[in-house]
Design a protein around this motif. Structure first.
Motif: not given
Length: 526
Positions: A69-92, A95-99
């Motif tokens: 989540x910290x990476x999803x809020x990073x100042x660097x947009x490329x880091x944010x995009x990478x972190x967001x792209x991987x978020x669905x892998x936490x949806x198990x 955790x699905x509701x939180x994600x």
């Protein structure tokens, strides 16, 4: 000491080689989590490594999600995009509701690529657990910031219908309907339109009972139990919005009676004093068109005679008496009364539809003097009508293809439809006794193969579960070709052009229903 690229790769190697003994290398995973505190390169690697081993360390689940989540809020947009792209892998699991909640909040980004990434991630977790994903979306719609709420509703209105049927199961659709009803307790006008688009597309509601439920939702928003304040543009706007949403739902099995009754009892008596919510809108013509469209689907009406009488009275107002003649047979005035064909088409059509339910109205319910007056007006109007029909036919004769697509000729085509419709309806009323058997297609409705045959509106059962017919709701149904012919003689209503009425939101809060939604929490609530 800060975690380096080398540290991340070394600990990644330890975890990758551990295979079945992953849980014994908690320290190695912790180093990867600490990578979010490093530089841009370390953060990008951490964004990829954290989700890869997430499921193997349940005791570090919260720490891992927070790190991502910290990476999803990073100042660097490329880091944010990478972190967001991987978020669905936490949806198990749980955790699905939180994600889903996190991704919904991330919809507020103004970066287009990042916004698209969030959309893609949400759709991805929809396919993992649709109901859990909806739980996160509706949680933010009900409690989130205004910008998040707005974008979450728009996401639902555009994306839900694109998901495959094995994702949006009956249980999922019923959940959407139940949660939407909660949201509708406090919405703006624009939100109401979007949410109606969501629920009207649900397959589970494509039945007579389902569509009746949708009408009940609209009735509740329309405040039909309250008197109309014609001077308040918000009140008028609410009624227009609600009627537009209800209109495509009506059929021979789902009746428009409550709306038609309200229009007859509260709108028609105040027609001349209605305050338009939009400056360019001919509000009188707008409400008359809505009434005309609803009238074929009106069921048994408690005060049918009184409502027919109101329609009759209003029709008389728009059908002038012929000008008086002086002794030499000439008109006493140089100016003849204007014939407002567009208004008369609507009122005559509505009167004709309701008249079917009380066919002896003109014979037994209207006194002789008033009936005589009506017939004089009708005859005068019919004479003027024939003149314009001839003029229009001559003007359009021989024109085909592109020639009919010019703005002037398109208006004339619509004008010919209006005048032909009125002509058919007047002929019915001239019968002795008056007849109510003819059918016409209202001039602004889509062109049918046979001009004089009204379009068949499928019932809920005929629609089946696909809901793919023209009965599907749109946010605000289009009104194509709404121009009104305005020849040099000035005897038609003023043209309102192609104005497509759509107004989002309502000014001011009025408690439950449209208006301000009160205060919601602000800030990050992951």
């Amino acid at each position: 000491m800060a975690v380096t690229i080398e540290d991340l790769y070394r600990n990644y190697g330890i975890l990758a080689d551990a295979k079945d003994n992953l849980s014994q290398h908690k320290d190695a995973y912790q180093v990867i989590l600490d990578g979010v505190k490093g530089g841009p390169k370390e953060k990008r690697l951490a964004a990829q490594f954290i989700p890869k081993f997430f499921s193997s360390f349940p005791e570090l689940a919260d720490a891992a999600i927070n790190a991502q989540l910290d990476l999803c809020e990073d100042e660097d947009v490329s880091i944010r995009r990478q972190a967001i792209k991987e978020l669905p892998r936490f949806a198990t699991g749980e955790n699905i509701l939180r994600v889903a909640d996190i991704l919904t909040q991330l919809l507020q980004t103004d970066d287009t690529a990042e916004f698209n990434q969030v959309n893609a991630a949400l759709i991805s977790i929809f396919k993992i657990d649709a109901k859990g994903t909806l739980g996160g979306l509706f949680s933010q719609i009900l409690q989130g910031e205004d910008i998040v709420r707005e974008r979450a509703i728009k996401f639902l209105s555009t994306k839900l219908k694109t998901l495959p049927e094995d994702v949006t199961t009956k249980e999922v659709e019923e959940y959407v309907f139940a949660e939407t009803k909660k949201v509708l307790e406090d919405v703006t006008g624009e939100e109401f339109v979007l949410l109606m688009r969501v629920v009207s597309g649900l397959r589970v509601l494509q039945t007579v009972h389902g569509r009746q439920q949708l009408v009940e939702l609209v009735v509740e928003q329309a405040f039909l139990e309250q008197a109309l304040n014609p001077a308040d543009p918000d009140t008028v706007d609410r009624l227009l919005q609600c009627t537009r949403q209800a209109l495509p739902l009506f059929s021979k099995n789902v009746h428009s009676t409550r709306f038609v009754t309200y229009f007859c009892e509260h709108v028609l008596p105040n027609l001349s004093t209605l305050t338009s919510p939009v400056a360019e809108l001919d509000i009188q013509l707008e409400v008359l068109k809505l009434l005309a469209e609803m009238s074929p689907f009106c069921g048994d009406m408690e005060k049918l005679e009184a409502n027919l009488n109101m329609l009759f009275t209003k029709l008389l107002e728009f059908m002038p008496l012929p000008p008086e003649e002086v002794e030499n047979g000439e008109n006493s005035t140089s100016e003849e009364p204007k014939l407002q064909f567009s208004y008369v088409e609507c009122l005559l059509f509505g009167f004709h539809q309701l008249g079917k339910k009380l066919p002896d109205f003109l014979l037994d319910k209207v006194d002789a003097e008033r009936l005589k007056d009506f017939k004089i007006r009708l005859q005068y109007f019919a004479r003027g009508l024939q003149v314009y029909i001839r003029q229009l036919r001559v003007a359009l004769q021989g024109k085909t293809g592109d020639a009919l697509k010019t703005e002037e000729n398109k208006i004339k085509v619509v004008a010919l439809k209006i005048t032909n419709n009125i002509n058919v309806l007047i002929k019915d009323l001239f019968h002795n006794p008056p007849s109510y058997k003819s059918t016409v297609t209202l001039s602004w409705k889509p062109v049918q193969k046979t001009e004089a045959v009204a379009p068949k509106r499928p019932s809920g059962e005929e629609m089946g579960s696909g809901g793919s017919t023209k009965k599907q709701i749109s946010p605000l149904p289009r009104r194509d070709a709404r121009q009104i012919y305005n020849p040099p003689s000035g005897k038609y209503s003023a043209s309102i052009g192609n104005f497509n009425y759509e107004r989002g939101g309502f000014r001011g809060g009025r408690g439950r229903g449209f208006g301000a939604r009160g205060n919601r929490s602000r800030g990050r609530i992951y």
